[in-house]
Design a protein around this motif. Structure first.
Motif, PDB file in Angstrom:
ATOM      1  N   GLY A 270       0.778  -1.230   0.000  1.00  0.00           N
ATOM      2  CA  GLY A 270       0.000   0.000   0.000  1.00  0.00           C
ATOM      3  C   GLY A 270       0.810   1.280   0.000  1.00  0.00           C
ATOM      4  N   LYS A 271       2.099   1.195  -0.266  1.00  0.00           N
ATOM      5  CA  LYS A 271       2.923   2.413  -0.278  1.00  0.00           C
ATOM      6  C   LYS A 271       2.768   3.194  -1.580  1.00  0.00           C
ATOM      7  N   ILE A 272       2.617   2.476  -2.700  1.00  0.00           N
ATOM      8  CA  ILE A 272       2.478   3.130  -3.998  1.00  0.00           C
ATOM      9  C   ILE A 272       1.132   2.747  -4.602  1.00  0.00           C
ATOM     10  N   MET A 273       0.378   3.771  -5.037  1.00  0.00           N
ATOM     11  CA  MET A 273      -0.884   3.564  -5.735  1.00  0.00           C
ATOM     12  C   MET A 273      -0.720   4.019  -7.184  1.00  0.00           C
ATOM     13  N   TRP A 274      -1.536   3.467  -8.050  1.00  0.00           N
ATOM     14  CA  TRP A 274      -1.608   3.944  -9.430  1.00  0.00           C
ATOM     15  C   TRP A 274      -3.059   4.271  -9.738  1.00  0.00           C
ATOM     16  N   ALA A 275      -3.262   5.415 -10.383  1.00  0.00           N
ATOM     17  CA  ALA A 275      -4.615   5.878 -10.714  1.00  0.00           C
ATOM     18  C   ALA A 275      -4.682   6.181 -12.198  1.00  0.00           C
ATOM     19  N   GLY A 276      -5.767   5.727 -12.860  1.00  0.00           N
ATOM     20  CA  GLY A 276      -5.956   5.992 -14.282  1.00  0.00           C
ATOM     21  C   GLY A 276      -7.205   6.813 -14.510  1.00  0.00           C
ATOM     22  N   ASN A 277      -7.162   7.726 -15.484  1.00  0.00           N
ATOM     23  CA  ASN A 277      -8.314   8.603 -15.738  1.00  0.00           C
ATOM     24  C   ASN A 277      -8.773   8.527 -17.186  1.00  0.00           C
ATOM     25  N   LYS A 279      -8.319  10.647 -19.465  1.00  0.00           N
ATOM     26  CA  LYS A 279      -7.449  11.431 -20.337  1.00  0.00           C
ATOM     27  C   LYS A 279      -6.256  10.619 -20.832  1.00  0.00           C
ATOM     28  N   GLY A 280      -6.268   9.330 -20.584  1.00  0.00           N
ATOM     29  CA  GLY A 280      -5.143   8.497 -20.989  1.00  0.00           C
ATOM     30  C   GLY A 280      -3.926   8.670 -20.108  1.00  0.00           C
ATOM     31  N   GLU A 281      -4.123   9.092 -18.846  1.00  0.00           N
ATOM     32  CA  GLU A 281      -3.013   9.338 -17.928  1.00  0.00           C
ATOM     33  C   GLU A 281      -3.013   8.308 -16.801  1.00  0.00           C
ATOM     34  N   ILE A 282      -1.813   7.847 -16.442  1.00  0.00           N
ATOM     35  CA  ILE A 282      -1.625   6.963 -15.295  1.00  0.00           C
ATOM     36  C   ILE A 282      -0.660   7.642 -14.336  1.00  0.00           C
ATOM     37  N   TYR A 283      -1.118   7.904 -13.119  1.00  0.00           N
ATOM     38  CA  TYR A 283      -0.308   8.552 -12.099  1.00  0.00           C
ATOM     39  C   TYR A 283       0.108   7.537 -11.043  1.00  0.00           C
ATOM     40  N   SER A 284       1.347   7.602 -10.612  1.00  0.00           N
ATOM     41  CA  SER A 284       1.760   6.868  -9.420  1.00  0.00           C
ATOM     42  C   SER A 284       1.724   7.839  -8.245  1.00  0.00           C
ATOM     43  N   VAL A 285       1.203   7.360  -7.126  1.00  0.00           N
ATOM     44  CA  VAL A 285       0.970   8.207  -5.954  1.00  0.00           C
ATOM     45  C   VAL A 285       1.570   7.523  -4.735  1.00  0.00           C
ATOM     46  N   PHE A 286       2.383   8.253  -3.977  1.00  0.00           N
ATOM     47  CA  PHE A 286       2.972   7.729  -2.751  1.00  0.00           C
ATOM     48  C   PHE A 286       2.009   7.955  -1.598  1.00  0.00           C
ATOM     49  N   CYS A 287       1.722   6.896  -0.846  1.00  0.00           N
ATOM     50  CA  CYS A 287       0.815   6.974   0.299  1.00  0.00           C
ATOM     51  C   CYS A 287       1.644   6.964   1.584  1.00  0.00           C
ATOM     52  N   GLU A 288       1.630   8.081   2.301  1.00  0.00           N
ATOM     53  CA  GLU A 288       2.432   8.216   3.513  1.00  0.00           C
ATOM     54  C   GLU A 288       1.737   7.556   4.702  1.00  0.00           C
ATOM     55  N   LEU A 289       2.505   7.318   5.776  1.00  0.00           N
ATOM     56  CA  LEU A 289       1.976   6.647   6.950  1.00  0.00           C
ATOM     57  C   LEU A 289       0.850   7.425   7.616  1.00  0.00           C
TER      58      LEU A 289
END
Length: 439
Positions: A270-277, A279-289
């Motif tokens: 659960g530290k790194i998430m990926w989100a798709g929208n 618009k053809g974009e994939i973001y990686s998101v860091f989830c802090e404690l």
């Protein structure tokens, strides 16, 4: 009856099924279910089966005319395209000689292990498209389905006969996503009614209703893998948010992605998430404690499209350690990315063409794929077929198996944990449970 011809006969019946009793969907479902049962019980020889297939094709065409073409052959002819070598970096599996892992499954070929041809059961409890299906974690039998009709259903697929254990009602608009908690005691569902609901699996009651602070449509949801008291959601305002199950409220932290957030996935801790929208974009998101969310990297696909499915997989075996991300997009693509660093950066490894331009088609990694040489994924398609692809192969050789039985676009796919059963759902609301040919 040989399993291959049986599957061809079932696919033929499914293609013509829309012409039967147009005003009675329940009758059509009952008919196709009974046809599947008769095929399983038949004791015809292979030659008799082939003759029967020709005769039935002639009679159905004489009665109903030619059915609309699914263009399956066209899809197969362009099933796999590999990126140029500069963008592929060779093998997807780090070590091709996965001797130890292959020994665990007897050294069978991928084609042998993914010979899903038999129809185990057909569910028809939903009246509208079933957008997502998911087996419980490490569970052979429990399957959760969600639908545009606003209901969830929980099915026991291994009981005799398979049954619908419960219909969970409460959402007032289409359900967009579901997820099981790690120990399968809870299910979360997201909806276009701007709420997420948390359901108690033991008694099928709703424990929590959590409203989006801005009344935006909630389009996807997952449990935080390392803390199932937290839920991650994406909405129609392009916001990635965290909700607390205990308090029944969203946390203040918001990560602005943009567009409509259509799908989410996470690494194992659960530290790194990926989100798709859309618009053809994939973001990686860091989830802090502390629950903070921070965007780190972004990938933009070459043409405007929607990202409809994200699936994460960390290889299990000693021979292969690189984690991967599997992506469906509405530009007729199924893409495989390698995750290259601790911030979730993505590098394209493979691209396969798959019929998808409009609908929320999903795909998944095969659960025990890293126990064999090569690796397999399965995807739905708008041509009504389910495709098994060996991601180590290119061209038409990548298609390991093709299942035909749905008469509409296949939206959802899910394996149970030991790969003995595969569930698929479609635009007409049907859920088909497939079994391996040797079961």
């Amino acid at each position: 009856m040989t399993s291959a011809v049986q599957q061809q006969i079932f696919a033929l019946d499914a293609r013509f099924n829309a012409h039967r009793a147009p005003q009675s969907p329940s009758f059509r479902t009952l008919y196709i279910r009974r046809r599947s049962q008769l095929l399983r019980e038949s004791g015809l020889s292979p030659d008799d089966c082939k003759q029967y297939l020709k005769l039935r094709t002639f009679l159905l065409q004489q009665r109903y005319g030619n059915p609309p073409s699914s263009n399956a052959s066209d899809t197969l002819s362009r099933a796999s395209i590999q990126f140029p070598q500069s963008r592929s970096n060779g093998s997807v599996v780090p070590t091709k000689e996965a001797e130890a892992s292959r020994a665990m499954v007897g050294g069978n070929s991928i084609a042998d292990n993914y010979a899903f041809v038999g129809v185990h059961h057909i569910f028809d409890q939903h009246t509208q498209p079933v957008t997502m299906i998911k087996f419980a974690n490490n569970d052979k039998s429990r399957l959760c389905c969600c639908s545009i009709d606003g209901n969830l259903s929980i099915c026991d697929v291994t009981s005799e006969p398979p049954t619908v254990s419960a219909i969970l009602k409460g959402h007032s608009r289409p359900i967009t996503g579901i997820d099981w908690s790690v120990n399968n005691d809870l299910i979360v569902s997201s909806s276009m009614d701007s709420t997420i609901r948390v359901w108690n699996v033991s008694d099928y009651t709703c424990l929590r209703i959590i409203n989006d602070p801005n009344k935006a449509q909630i389009l996807c949801c997952i449990f935080q893998p390392s803390n199932n008291n937290l839920l991650l959601t994406g909405n129609s305002r392009g916001e990635l948010r965290i909700a607390n199950v205990s308090t029944g409220r969203f946390m203040k932290n918001v990560c602005k992605i943009g567009g409509n957030l259509l799908c989410l996935t996470s690494d194992n801790n659960g530290k790194i998430m990926w989100a798709g929208n859309d618009k053809g974009e994939i973001y990686s998101v860091f989830c802090e404690l502390n629950g903070g969310l921070c965007k780190t990297k972004k990938v933009i696909l070459g043409s405007p499209c929607s990202i409809t499915s994200l699936s994460y997989r960390a290889w299990i075996s000693r021979e292969a350690r690189n984690p991967m991300l599997l992506v469906n997009a509405t530009n007729n693509s199924l893409l495989l990315f390698s995750i290259t660093d601790s911030e979730g950066a993505l590098q394209i490894k493979r691209q396969f063409q798959n019929r998808q331009l409009r609908h929320m088609v999903k795909s998944t990694f095969c659960p025990i794929m890293s126990f064999r040489q090569g690796a397999c994924v399965v995807t739905g398609s708008e041509d009504g077929s389910i495709y098994f692809l060996d991601i180590e192969k290119t061209g038409s050789k990548s298609v390991v198996n093709t299942l035909q039985g749905h008469a509409a676009a296949v939206l959802g796919v899910s394996f149970n944990y030991d790969e003995s059963l595969l569930a698929t759902s479609d635009l007409q609301g049907l859920v088909i449970i497939w079994k391996k040919g040797n079961i």
